[in-house]
Design an enzyme around this catalytic site. Structure first.
Site, PDB file in Angstrom:
ATOM      1  N   ALA A  64      17.006  52.922 -19.071  1.00  0.00           N
ATOM      2  CA  ALA A  64      17.742  53.596 -18.481  1.00  0.00           C
ATOM      3  C   ALA A  64      19.113  54.395 -19.393  1.00  0.00           C
ATOM      4  O   ALA A  64      19.430  53.870 -20.410  1.00  0.00           O
ATOM      5  CB  ALA A  64      18.391  52.854 -17.198  1.00  0.00           C
ATOM      6  N   GLU A 110       9.943  49.738 -15.461  1.00  0.00           N
ATOM      7  CA  GLU A 110       9.563  49.993 -14.124  1.00  0.00           C
ATOM      8  C   GLU A 110       8.881  51.142 -13.680  1.00  0.00           C
ATOM      9  O   GLU A 110       8.215  51.070 -12.738  1.00  0.00           O
ATOM     10  CB  GLU A 110      11.204  50.137 -13.532  1.00  0.00           C
ATOM     11  CG  GLU A 110      11.629  48.589 -13.350  1.00  0.00           C
ATOM     12  CD  GLU A 110      13.207  48.657 -13.122  1.00  0.00           C
ATOM     13  OE1 GLU A 110      13.486  47.644 -12.095  1.00  0.00           O
ATOM     14  OE2 GLU A 110      14.085  49.532 -13.528  1.00  0.00           O
ATOM     15  N   GLU A 130      17.761  44.014 -19.668  1.00  0.00           N
ATOM     16  CA  GLU A 130      18.756  44.073 -18.841  1.00  0.00           C
ATOM     17  C   GLU A 130      19.874  42.818 -18.887  1.00  0.00           C
ATOM     18  O   GLU A 130      21.068  42.865 -18.656  1.00  0.00           O
ATOM     19  CB  GLU A 130      18.519  44.346 -17.331  1.00  0.00           C
ATOM     20  CG  GLU A 130      18.241  45.654 -16.931  1.00  0.00           C
ATOM     21  CD  GLU A 130      16.701  46.086 -17.297  1.00  0.00           C
ATOM     22  OE1 GLU A 130      16.246  47.111 -16.717  1.00  0.00           O
ATOM     23  OE2 GLU A 130      16.004  45.190 -17.961  1.00  0.00           O
TER      24      GLU A 130
END
Length: 256
Positions: A64, A110, A130
């Site tokens: 991300a 994801e 993460e």
């Protein structure tokens, strides 16, 4: 006009190519919105029977966009509800295939896990880093990976935040195939074209039943399978498929 993806079609296959190469296709909110909007467009296009999502030679999507979220407060995230778009992917009934080159990390992993079938290049890397940022996967990663590989192995991988190779991902049942780097898009499209020849209504009913097997108690899953089996008999494709078998000829399915 899309800013971060390219979209096109080829012989009933809709292709979404992630196109933010300067940051290895890192996913920001606008890019996710574009992906989901294009998925919905392909879903509503009767000419499209199968969808393929791919990145570039260096990365499928390397996570991300950290700059976008690093200063967010819990209230900011609650009001933005950034994962609402992700939930819409599970509503797509057509087959979605992922062609993974290079990195599929964090949100990129994801996105791949939201697809129904994953083909990966030999040099592909998967993982959830993460934890090293003080957070955890938020777009379904803990759930998808656990359902794919089991609780203990999923905990180990997510806790450590390490990258798994394509062969490790194959071993643990996370992906479907490992292919040569230069062939991953070609092989994914080959599979997509094979699925195009299948009856579209059967494909969507099978997809629903298989995911029910993952999520529902056995008898509830069997009940849904039975309902979908009966429903298939309302289609012209069922009549065509069985008549073609009797006639000893290839069937021609029209998705009706």
């Amino acid at each position: 006009m899309n800013k971060y993806i390219k979209a096109f079609s080829e012989d009933h296959v809709g292709v979404i190519q992630l196109d933010r190469p300067n940051v290895l296709n890192a996913l920001n909110r606008e890019m996710v919105t574009e992906i989901v909007s294009q998925l919905q467009s392909f879903e509503n296009n009767e000419d499209i029977r199968v969808i393929v999502i791919r990145g570039n030679e260096l990365a499928f999507a390397a996570g991300a966009d950290i700059d976008e979220m690093r200063d967010a407060s819990p209230l900011d995230l609650e009001l933005l509800n950034p994962f609402a778009e992700w939930d819409k992917i599970s509503l797509i009934k057509k087959p979605i295939l992922a062609a993974v080159n290079g990195f599929a990390l964090g949100g990129g992993f994801e996105l791949a896990l939201h697809c129904d079938v994953i083909l990966a290049a030999e040099d592909a890397k998967f993982g959830f880093p993460e934890v090293k940022l003080g957070v955890l996967p938020g777009a379904g990663g803990t759930q998808f990976l656990t359902k794919a590989m089991g609780t203990r192995k999923a905990l180990e991988w997510i806790w450590l935040g390490e990258q798994m190779t394509a062969n490790e991902a194959l071993k643990y049942g996370v992906i479907n195939r490992v292919v040569a780097k230069e062939l991953v898009v070609e092989e994914t499209m080959r599979l997509a074209f094979q699925l195009v020849e299948q009856p579209p209504i059967s494909l969507r009913l099978i997809k629903e039943a298989v995911y029910a097997a993952r999520d529902l108690p056995l008898q509830e899953g069997k009940n849904l399978e039975r309902k979908n089996f009966y429903l298939a008999f309302a289609s012209e494709d069922q009549k065509e498929g069985m008549q073609a078998f009797i006639d000893k000829r290839p069937p021609t399915f029209k998705g009706r």
